[in-house]
Scaffold this active site. Structure first.
Site, PDB file in Angstrom:
ATOM      1  N   LEU A   1      48.310  32.894  -1.337  1.00  0.00           N
ATOM      2  CA  LEU A   1      47.140  32.470  -0.557  1.00  0.00           C
ATOM      3  C   LEU A   1      45.848  33.024  -1.157  1.00  0.00           C
ATOM      4  O   LEU A   1      45.803  34.148  -1.650  1.00  0.00           O
ATOM      5  CB  LEU A   1      47.286  32.950   0.889  1.00  0.00           C
ATOM      6  CG  LEU A   1      48.569  32.490   1.607  1.00  0.00           C
ATOM      7  CD1 LEU A   1      48.562  32.979   3.051  1.00  0.00           C
ATOM      8  CD2 LEU A   1      48.739  30.969   1.557  1.00  0.00           C
TER       9      LEU A   1
ATOM     10  N   GLY B   1      40.668  29.611  -0.455  1.00  0.00           N
ATOM     11  CA  GLY B   1      40.792  28.216  -0.003  1.00  0.00           C
ATOM     12  C   GLY B   1      41.716  28.124   1.205  1.00  0.00           C
ATOM     13  O   GLY B   1      41.405  27.453   2.208  1.00  0.00           O
ATOM     14  N   HIS B   2      42.854  28.813   1.136  1.00  0.00           N
ATOM     15  CA  HIS B   2      43.769  28.826   2.287  1.00  0.00           C
ATOM     16  C   HIS B   2      43.104  29.511   3.489  1.00  0.00           C
ATOM     17  O   HIS B   2      43.266  29.077   4.628  1.00  0.00           O
ATOM     18  CB  HIS B   2      45.054  29.576   1.949  1.00  0.00           C
ATOM     19  CG  HIS B   2      45.882  28.935   0.886  1.00  0.00           C
ATOM     20  ND1 HIS B   2      46.008  29.469  -0.371  1.00  0.00           N
ATOM     21  CD2 HIS B   2      46.630  27.798   0.886  1.00  0.00           C
ATOM     22  CE1 HIS B   2      46.807  28.709  -1.099  1.00  0.00           C
ATOM     23  NE2 HIS B   2      47.187  27.677  -0.369  1.00  0.00           N
TER      24      HIS B   2
ATOM     25  N   GLN C   1      59.041  19.104  -4.938  1.00  0.00           N
ATOM     26  CA  GLN C   1      57.791  18.529  -5.437  1.00  0.00           C
ATOM     27  C   GLN C   1      57.426  18.984  -6.842  1.00  0.00           C
ATOM     28  O   GLN C   1      56.345  18.676  -7.333  1.00  0.00           O
ATOM     29  CB  GLN C   1      56.652  18.810  -4.463  1.00  0.00           C
ATOM     30  CG  GLN C   1      56.202  20.256  -4.373  1.00  0.00           C
ATOM     31  CD  GLN C   1      55.208  20.462  -3.240  1.00  0.00           C
ATOM     32  OE1 GLN C   1      55.563  20.454  -2.074  1.00  0.00           O
ATOM     33  NE2 GLN C   1      53.933  20.617  -3.575  1.00  0.00           N
TER      34      GLN C   1
ATOM     35  N   GLN D   1      46.871  14.260  -2.336  1.00  0.00           N
ATOM     36  CA  GLN D   1      47.867  14.730  -1.366  1.00  0.00           C
ATOM     37  C   GLN D   1      47.383  14.468   0.068  1.00  0.00           C
ATOM     38  O   GLN D   1      48.142  14.010   0.920  1.00  0.00           O
ATOM     39  CB  GLN D   1      48.103  16.225  -1.581  1.00  0.00           C
ATOM     40  CG  GLN D   1      48.876  16.902  -0.456  1.00  0.00           C
ATOM     41  CD  GLN D   1      49.242  18.328  -0.794  1.00  0.00           C
ATOM     42  OE1 GLN D   1      50.159  18.551  -1.561  1.00  0.00           O
ATOM     43  NE2 GLN D   1      48.553  19.310  -0.223  1.00  0.00           N
TER      44      GLN D   1
ATOM     45  N   SER E   1      42.558  27.889  -6.599  1.00  0.00           N
ATOM     46  CA  SER E   1      43.902  27.339  -6.718  1.00  0.00           C
ATOM     47  C   SER E   1      44.868  28.483  -6.964  1.00  0.00           C
ATOM     48  O   SER E   1      44.514  29.463  -7.646  1.00  0.00           O
ATOM     49  CB  SER E   1      43.966  26.357  -7.894  1.00  0.00           C
ATOM     50  OG  SER E   1      45.309  26.135  -8.277  1.00  0.00           O
TER      51      SER E   1
HETATM   52  O1  PAF Z   1      49.455  21.879  -0.971  1.00  0.00           O
HETATM   53  C1  PAF Z   1      50.513  22.552  -0.930  1.00  0.00           C
HETATM   54  O2  PAF Z   1      50.489  23.776  -0.979  1.00  0.00           O
HETATM   55  C2  PAF Z   1      51.848  21.841  -0.824  1.00  0.00           C
HETATM   56  O3  PAF Z   1      51.846  20.653  -1.538  1.00  0.00           O
HETATM   57  C3  PAF Z   1      52.303  21.605   0.635  1.00  0.00           C
HETATM   58  C4  PAF Z   1      51.355  20.683   1.374  1.00  0.00           C
HETATM   59  C5  PAF Z   1      52.383  22.944   1.356  1.00  0.00           C
HETATM   60  C6  PAF Z   1      53.690  20.966   0.634  1.00  0.00           C
HETATM   61  O4  PAF Z   1      54.624  21.765   0.002  1.00  0.00           O
END
Ligand code: PAF
Length: 286
Positions: free
Chosen positions: A34, A37-38, A62, A154, A186
């Site tokens: 984190l 941004g988070h 993913q 996304q 990021s």
């Molecule tokens: O943006 C992210 O961190 C990921 O793609 C998410 C939305 C948590 C899905 O794993």
């Protein structure tokens, strides 16, 4: 008091308790590592929702490259500490076996929204994102869910998925948080070494120039992006993967700019792939 749970059953039980006592549930899905941004997603959720649930799960579905999955940072203790400081009520940090006890037979198939940009270069990425986000929505059942605008494609995929599947959650997009020199925050930035770090801002420089061109009245997308791609320095550590103007809703490339568009790009800096985007608004026609 923050609680950390790692099973779906425990999470559902605690969310149900909170729902009875505090009302709405705000949800911030993350893969951990984190950063500011988070933090801005969590702060936004705290202002709006009764309690905030943060998930921390590095979703193998993913990742299109095994080395990327392996190298993804996982500083769980520091993440939990940040959540505590930010007033998060619940952290859900499941194992891969908890989320995928068996290999899934069903995945969310994403349509043309995934044909370009990250979807083109990372096969299966958005199917993996959509599948885990849908699972997390089923587990948490949030009233609102918060996503960063840095991952604009996304965000568009998630918005469209909840519309198409009638998922009862409000999706909130939160503006990108940047370092003082403009680099978008990021989790991957920590992979940049000291020599690579200053080069990483060139993507944002090019994107801002694209937005300025559009604002100044330029309309040919290939001409604009072709011109501004030259702002990426000729350096063997840099490889521009994408610089495109796309429609903000369906992420299809735009040839002639007449309405607001998103300038989106991906830049490899050494072994790290960075993405960023800016909104571009054409000059008002008289
Ligand atoms: O943006 C992210 O961190 C990921 O793609 C998410 C939305 C948590 C899905 O794993």
């Amino acid at each position: 008091m923050l609680e950390v749970v790692d099973t779906i059953e425990a999470l559902r039980g605690r969310v149900a308790d909170h729902r009875r006592s505090t009302g709405s549930i705000g949800f911030v899905p993350t893969m951990g590592a984190l950063h500011a941004g988070h933090a801005s997603l969590i702060e936004r959720a705290r202002r709006k929702s009764g309690i905030v649930v943060v998930s921390i799960f590095v979703n193998p579905l993913q990742f299109d490259r095994a080395d990327d999955l392996e190298r993804y940072p996982r500083p769980l203790d520091a993440d939990v500490e940040l959540c505590r400081r930010l007033g998060v009520a619940l952290v859900f940090a499941p194992s891969v076996a908890e989320m995928y006890p068996v290999k899934p037979e069903f995945l969310v198939q994403v349509g043309r929204l995934a044909n370009h940009l990250c979807g083109k270069h990372r096969p299966g990425h958005f199917e993996g994102v959509a599948t885990v986000v849908l699972k997390l929505f089923e587990i948490v059942r949030p009233d609102e869910a918060y996503f960063g605008e840095k991952d604009a494609q996304q965000l568009a995929v998630v918005r469209r998925m909840v519309t198409d599947f009638n998922v009862p959650v409000r999706i909130v997009g939160v503006p990108t948080v940047r370092e003082p020199d403009g680099l978008a925050m990021s989790s991957r930035n920590v992979r940049l070494n000291a020599a690579e770090r200053p080069l990483a801002t060139s993507l944002y420089t090019a994107l801002r120039k694209v937005a300025a061109d559009v604002q100044a009245g330029a309309t040919s997308a290939p001409a604009i992006t072709g011109q501004e791609a030259t702002l990426i320095p000729a350096d063997e550590r840099l490889r521009l993967e994408d610089l495109e103007l796309v429609d903000p809703d369906d992420f299809q490339p735009v040839e002639t700019v007449t309405d607001p568009v998103i300038a989106a790009g991906a830049l490899w800096v050494g072994n790290t792939r960075l993405i960023d985007n800016v909104r571009c608004t054409p000059r008002a026609r008289s």
